[in-house]
Write an enzyme that holds these catalytic residues in place. Structure first.
Site, mmCIF file in Angstrom:
data_model
loop_
_atom_site.group_PDB
_atom_site.id
_atom_site.type_symbol
_atom_site.label_atom_id
_atom_site.label_comp_id
_atom_site.label_asym_id
_atom_site.label_seq_id
_atom_site.Cartn_x
_atom_site.Cartn_y
_atom_site.Cartn_z
ATOM 1 N N TYR A 1 13.203 31.539 4.962
ATOM 2 C CA TYR A 1 11.935 32.218 5.252
ATOM 3 C C TYR A 1 11.796 32.567 6.726
ATOM 4 O O TYR A 1 12.214 31.795 7.595
ATOM 5 C CB TYR A 1 10.767 31.330 4.845
ATOM 6 C CG TYR A 1 10.524 31.272 3.358
ATOM 7 C CD1 TYR A 1 10.477 32.442 2.581
ATOM 8 C CD2 TYR A 1 10.321 30.052 2.731
ATOM 9 C CE1 TYR A 1 10.238 32.375 1.217
ATOM 10 C CE2 TYR A 1 10.078 29.983 1.366
ATOM 11 C CZ TYR A 1 10.039 31.151 0.613
ATOM 12 O OH TYR A 1 9.800 31.087 -0.730
ATOM 13 N N LYS B 1 0.843 -1.202 0.000
ATOM 14 C CA LYS B 1 0.000 0.000 0.000
ATOM 15 C C LYS B 1 0.881 1.256 0.000
ATOM 16 O O LYS B 1 2.074 1.178 0.303
ATOM 17 C CB LYS B 1 -0.910 -0.002 1.232
ATOM 18 C CG LYS B 1 -0.163 0.035 2.566
ATOM 19 C CD LYS B 1 -1.079 -0.316 3.736
ATOM 20 C CE LYS B 1 -0.311 -0.301 5.057
ATOM 21 N NZ LYS B 1 -1.121 -0.881 6.159
ATOM 22 N N MET C 1 9.393 24.855 0.352
ATOM 23 C CA MET C 1 8.654 23.890 -0.460
ATOM 24 C C MET C 1 9.606 23.051 -1.320
ATOM 25 O O MET C 1 9.487 21.831 -1.401
ATOM 26 C CB MET C 1 7.645 24.614 -1.359
ATOM 27 C CG MET C 1 6.699 23.658 -2.062
ATOM 28 S SD MET C 1 5.566 24.491 -3.177
ATOM 29 C CE MET C 1 4.635 25.514 -2.061
ATOM 30 N N ARG D 1 -10.245 -0.013 15.146
ATOM 31 C CA ARG D 1 -10.085 0.830 13.962
ATOM 32 C C ARG D 1 -11.063 0.381 12.885
ATOM 33 O O ARG D 1 -11.899 1.151 12.436
ATOM 34 C CB ARG D 1 -8.629 0.727 13.484
ATOM 35 C CG ARG D 1 -8.270 1.659 12.389
ATOM 36 C CD ARG D 1 -6.803 1.627 12.085
ATOM 37 N NE ARG D 1 -6.371 0.431 11.351
ATOM 38 C CZ ARG D 1 -5.164 0.259 10.847
ATOM 39 N NH1 ARG D 1 -4.249 1.213 10.997
ATOM 40 N NH2 ARG D 1 -4.854 -0.829 10.198
HETATM 41 C C1 PLP Z 1 -0.256 -1.778 6.996
HETATM 42 C C2 PLP Z 1 -0.752 -3.072 7.510
HETATM 43 C C3 PLP Z 1 0.127 -4.164 7.717
HETATM 44 C C4 PLP Z 1 1.626 -4.055 7.597
HETATM 45 O O1 PLP Z 1 2.202 -3.677 8.834
HETATM 46 P P1 PLP Z 1 3.781 -3.556 9.023
HETATM 47 O O2 PLP Z 1 3.943 -3.109 10.433
HETATM 48 O O3 PLP Z 1 4.239 -2.523 8.050
HETATM 49 O O4 PLP Z 1 4.367 -4.891 8.744
HETATM 50 C C5 PLP Z 1 -0.433 -5.382 8.052
HETATM 51 N N1 PLP Z 1 -1.764 -5.517 8.220
HETATM 52 C C6 PLP Z 1 -2.622 -4.490 8.087
HETATM 53 C C7 PLP Z 1 -4.082 -4.703 8.319
HETATM 54 C C8 PLP Z 1 -2.144 -3.227 7.735
HETATM 55 O O5 PLP Z 1 -2.998 -2.199 7.611
#
Ligand code: PLP
Length: 369
Positions: free
Chosen positions: A264, A38, A313, A136
């Site tokens: 800045y 991701k 930036m 979550r």
């Molecule tokens: C992002 C994520 C992971 C990966 O976690 P890491 O700590 O980067 O290995 C695994 N499971 C879920 C549900 C996640 O959202």
């Protein structure tokens, strides 16, 4: 690798292979490995990372959103892809690309069933996400009866896995809590398996889970940060190799007289003579203002140079008064030394945030043997 001639994020696919093999060696031979790709594979490049991992024989991928999965399919990735946080508006596209949704609430389950019906699917692979304490995303333990009612007679979908996510797998002060999460997950599995004619596979552990709770690896693990070279603890970090290194060059050197200011809002003021270097890298590239004003440092010819004044930036200024350097010299922002974890800590954040924040403006360069 030739020296950087502009700001580049070097992506070392050999290091990725090393990390994959290192983590895989911690698992039982039959445990499947899901690579979390991701957020542009944690800020690197999801397509190149996924291609390499697919080549190495990885079993599964996960992305957060449907469009990330679409990008992988468009690039020819054939491995199953779990979409961790899909939204109903993208289900048509998800089905068209054979992406597998995580179903995490009654609402999203209902919406997906409708989409699967509309598209005349049978046995479409889905994953059921349970909340065991992170609070979550996910069904709760007491949703089991609801799930029983809504899953047992649905020909459109097939539950291929059950999973949950640990809240503090890296934190050894939270072992008790993590164990209650594991036990809740075990209870869910038992209740679920009793009610279904087939057995979905199970998964719980992220990278730190693999390190700290290998006995709970179930049928698959999900690793993100470990693949990119970080294990949330020094002993593991020492065994892994950072995949991404951010390098830049010195654009210009200035001699600053006592009493002058830099940047800045005149945030850097000096009473002494100083030599500064300006770098073609700023908060638009992912190096936020919190690294400025002496918090972060970079390496110029091996020497530590603090970031001075406000990060702009497109530019950052560093103090190179005591460093032998010239315009065009290479600057290491993070990589091996400092590591992304060390650099991130200067701004009170973690490698995850720093890495995923490196913007798409930064040129990616690949090392693969
Ligand atoms: C992002 C994520 C992971 C990966 O976690 P890491 O700590 O980067 O290995 C695994 N499971 C879920 C549900 C996640 O959202």
């Amino acid at each position: 690798m030739p020296k950087a001639a502009e700001t580049v994020l070097e992506i070392n696919l050999n290091h990725l292979e090393h990390n994959y093999r290192y983590l895989k060696a911690k698992l039982e031979p039959n445990t499947k490995f899901l690579g979390v790709v991701k957020a542009f594979a944690y800020g690197s490049d999801s397509v190149r990372i996924a291609q390499k991992l697919e080549h190495l024989g990885i079993d599964y991928f996960a992305v957060a959103y449907v469009k990330e999965g679409v990008q992988l399919r468009d690039a020819g990735i054939k491995t199953p892809i779990l979409v961790l946080h899909p939204q109903a508006g993208n289900f048509a596209e998800l089905i068209e690309r054979c992406l597998e949704p995580s179903l995490y609430s009654p609402k999203i389950l209902k919406e997906f069933l409708e989409a699967a019906k509309t598209q005349k699917q049978t046995n479409y692979p889905v994953h059921i996400k349970f909340n065991t304490g992170l609070n979550r995303l996910g069904f709760w333990e007491n949703d089991i009866n609801y799930l029983k009612k809504h899953l047992s007679h649905q020909a459109e979908i097939k539950v291929v896995s059950l999973f949950s996510h640990l809240a503090a797998s890296e934190d050894l002060e939270e072992v008790e809590f993590t164990k209650t999460q594991i036990n809740t997950f075990l209870k869910i599995i038992e209740a679920f398996d009793k009610n279904l004619k087939y057995k979905p596979f199970k998964h719980l552990l992220n990278t730190s889970g693999i390190v700290n709770y290998p006995e709970s690896q179930f049928d698959m693990v999900r690793s993100g940060i470990g693949l990119y070279g970080f294990g949330n603890e020094a002993m593991i970090d020492a065994q892994l190799k950072p995949v991404a290194s951010l390098k830049t060059i010195i654009s210009q050197i200035h001699k600053i007289e006592p009493g002058e200011t830099v940047g800045y809002n005149r945030a850097f003021k000096t009473k002494q003579y100083r030599i500064t270097a300006t770098l073609p890298l700023g908060h638009a590239d992912g190096i936020g203002r919190q690294y400025g004003n002496g918090n972060g440092f970079v390496r110029v010819n091996g020497q530590k140079a603090p970031i001075i004044g406000n990060v702009c930036m497109d530019m950052t200024m560093i103090d190179v008064t005591d460093i032998d350097c010239k315009e065009g010299d290479e600057v290491v922002v993070f990589g091996i030394d400092p590591s992304a974890e060390e650099f991130a800590s200067t701004a009170n954040t973690i490698s995850y945030e720093l890495l995923t924040g490196i913007s798409q403006r930064v040129t990616r360069k690949y090392i693969d043997r």
